[in-house]
Design a protein around this motif. Structure first.
Motif, mmCIF file in Angstrom:
data_model
loop_
_atom_site.group_PDB
_atom_site.id
_atom_site.type_symbol
_atom_site.label_atom_id
_atom_site.label_comp_id
_atom_site.label_asym_id
_atom_site.label_seq_id
_atom_site.Cartn_x
_atom_site.Cartn_y
_atom_site.Cartn_z
ATOM 1 N N MET A 1 0.843 -1.197 0.000
ATOM 2 C CA MET A 1 0.000 0.000 0.000
ATOM 3 C C MET A 1 0.879 1.249 0.000
ATOM 4 O O MET A 1 1.867 1.329 0.737
ATOM 5 C CB MET A 1 -0.893 0.023 1.242
ATOM 6 C CG MET A 1 -2.001 -0.985 1.244
ATOM 7 S SD MET A 1 -3.034 -0.830 2.721
ATOM 8 C CE MET A 1 -4.138 -2.228 2.467
ATOM 9 N N ASN A 2 0.497 2.230 -0.793
ATOM 10 C CA ASN A 2 1.209 3.499 -0.863
ATOM 11 C C ASN A 2 0.512 4.495 0.064
ATOM 12 O O ASN A 2 -0.598 4.942 -0.210
ATOM 13 C CB ASN A 2 1.201 4.010 -2.305
ATOM 14 C CG ASN A 2 1.977 5.295 -2.459
ATOM 15 O OD1 ASN A 2 2.739 5.680 -1.576
ATOM 16 N ND2 ASN A 2 1.782 5.973 -3.579
ATOM 17 N N ILE A 3 1.159 4.833 1.189
ATOM 18 C CA ILE A 3 0.574 5.728 2.184
ATOM 19 C C ILE A 3 1.194 7.113 2.045
ATOM 20 O O ILE A 3 2.418 7.254 2.061
ATOM 21 C CB ILE A 3 0.804 5.186 3.617
ATOM 22 C CG1 ILE A 3 0.296 3.748 3.743
ATOM 23 C CG2 ILE A 3 0.138 6.096 4.640
ATOM 24 C CD1 ILE A 3 -1.178 3.573 3.508
ATOM 25 N N LEU A 4 0.361 8.140 1.891
ATOM 26 C CA LEU A 4 0.834 9.522 1.798
ATOM 27 C C LEU A 4 0.772 10.168 3.174
ATOM 28 O O LEU A 4 -0.251 10.095 3.856
ATOM 29 C CB LEU A 4 -0.014 10.314 0.805
ATOM 30 C CG LEU A 4 -0.048 9.767 -0.630
ATOM 31 C CD1 LEU A 4 -0.856 10.708 -1.530
ATOM 32 C CD2 LEU A 4 1.355 9.576 -1.190
ATOM 33 N N ASN A 5 1.857 10.804 3.562
ATOM 34 C CA ASN A 5 1.969 11.347 4.911
ATOM 35 C C ASN A 5 2.037 12.869 4.879
ATOM 36 O O ASN A 5 2.685 13.462 4.024
ATOM 37 C CB ASN A 5 3.225 10.802 5.590
ATOM 38 C CG ASN A 5 3.376 11.270 7.017
ATOM 39 O OD1 ASN A 5 2.396 11.324 7.756
ATOM 40 N ND2 ASN A 5 4.595 11.618 7.411
ATOM 41 N N THR A 6 1.359 13.510 5.832
ATOM 42 C CA THR A 6 1.462 14.944 6.039
ATOM 43 C C THR A 6 2.280 15.195 7.296
ATOM 44 O O THR A 6 2.014 14.601 8.346
ATOM 45 C CB THR A 6 0.068 15.588 6.194
ATOM 46 O OG1 THR A 6 -0.645 15.455 4.960
ATOM 47 C CG2 THR A 6 0.175 17.057 6.564
#
Length: 283
Positions: A1-6
């Motif tokens: 899974m590609n998780i985008l982080n802020t």
């Protein structure tokens, strides 16, 4: 899974990882994250890192394919997706250079936090469960989630979840305000229908996680809005009571519905800064 982080703030030591609710994304933490940083500084704490990854299919985060989603039940629920997501979030933690985090889950984010406790307890330095539950869905709730998923997929729209933008009759004054209605409307309308459907199928297929509460041995927070229709104090206090091995605090937020971090970000920030202090003391 590609998780985008802020990344809201870069600090030192164990980070706070904020896990968002359904059907929105990390933006629900914007004001609360700002206040956490400010209040930590006011308290004389060393700066704390504050991260808020988007769940798969939320915001700009892509919807996983079949291989990373895992098994699908006959009724369409994803029975392995929550666990696979928990693994991906811990992988992200390691990529960020950390071994442990204080995991803060609100509503659906709480399901994920408990899954991380179940699968990767070594990655948990602190736990905050806000406006959430440890139960699996009832058969009726599961059917309702899957119906919403089907509607979003069939219509290629998010009308099926726009009700989250509207306050209930007994909701908080803040949730009833036009500012908050407009904010939630904007957040939800920007979501991918396929991403909304994926998260509903993931939540529908999750297991009961009540047995994890007694395994938490770290400083912990259980927080509930007093007007929360789905996770009221009456159902969340027993969750805190079940954390028999944890240094746990229960916080009831007044005049607050289900989205306490949006409705009363200052109260939630205060409780989370206290949790950071307790985690640092325990290290």
């Amino acid at each position: 899974m590609n998780i985008l982080n802020t990344v809201y703030a870069q600090g030192e030591g164990i980070p706070l990882i904020l896990l968002h609710a359904f059907p929105v994304d990390h933006r629900m933490w914007d004001e609360c994250a700002r206040l956490i940083t400010a209040k930590a500084e006011e308290s004389g704490l060393a700066p704390v890192s504050v991260y808020a990854p988007d769940m798969p299919g939320a915001g700009e985060c892509p919807v996983p394919g079949e291989a990373s989603t895992g098994a699908r039940a006959d009724d369409g629920a994803y029975t392995e997706a929550l666990d696979n997501m928990a693994h991906a979030f811990v992988d992200l933690l390691h990529q960020l250079g950390h071994r442990q985090a204080i995991w803060v889950g609100l509503s659906m984010g709480g399901y994920l936090a408990l899954a991380i406790q179940r699968l990767h307890p070594e990655a948990v330095a602190g736990m905050a469960l806000c406006d959430t539950k440890a139960d699996a869905d009832s058969p009726e709730s599961r059917r309702h989630r899957l119906q919403i998923a089907e509607e979003c997929e069939a219509s290629d729209g998010v009308e099926a979840v726009m009700g989250f933008a509207q306050p209930h009759e007994q909701d908080s004054d803040i949730k009833k305000s036009q500012r908050i209605v407009d904010l939630f409307t904007q957040w939800i309308r920007s979501q991918s229908p396929q991403g909304v459907a994926w998260r509903e199928r993931m939540a529908a297929g999750r297991c009961d996680q009540n047995n994890q509460l007694a395994t938490i041995t770290t400083p912990a927070l259980v927080l509930s809005g007093d007007l929360d229709p789905s996770s009221p104090p009456a159902s969340m206090r027993p969750m805190a009571d079940a954390m028999t091995k944890a240094d746990v605090r229960f916080v009831e937020v007044g005049n607050s519905g289900h989205f306490s971090a949006v409705e009363h970000p200052e109260s939630v920030a205060n409780a989370l800064v206290n949790l950071v202090e307790r985690v640092r003391t325990a290290q």
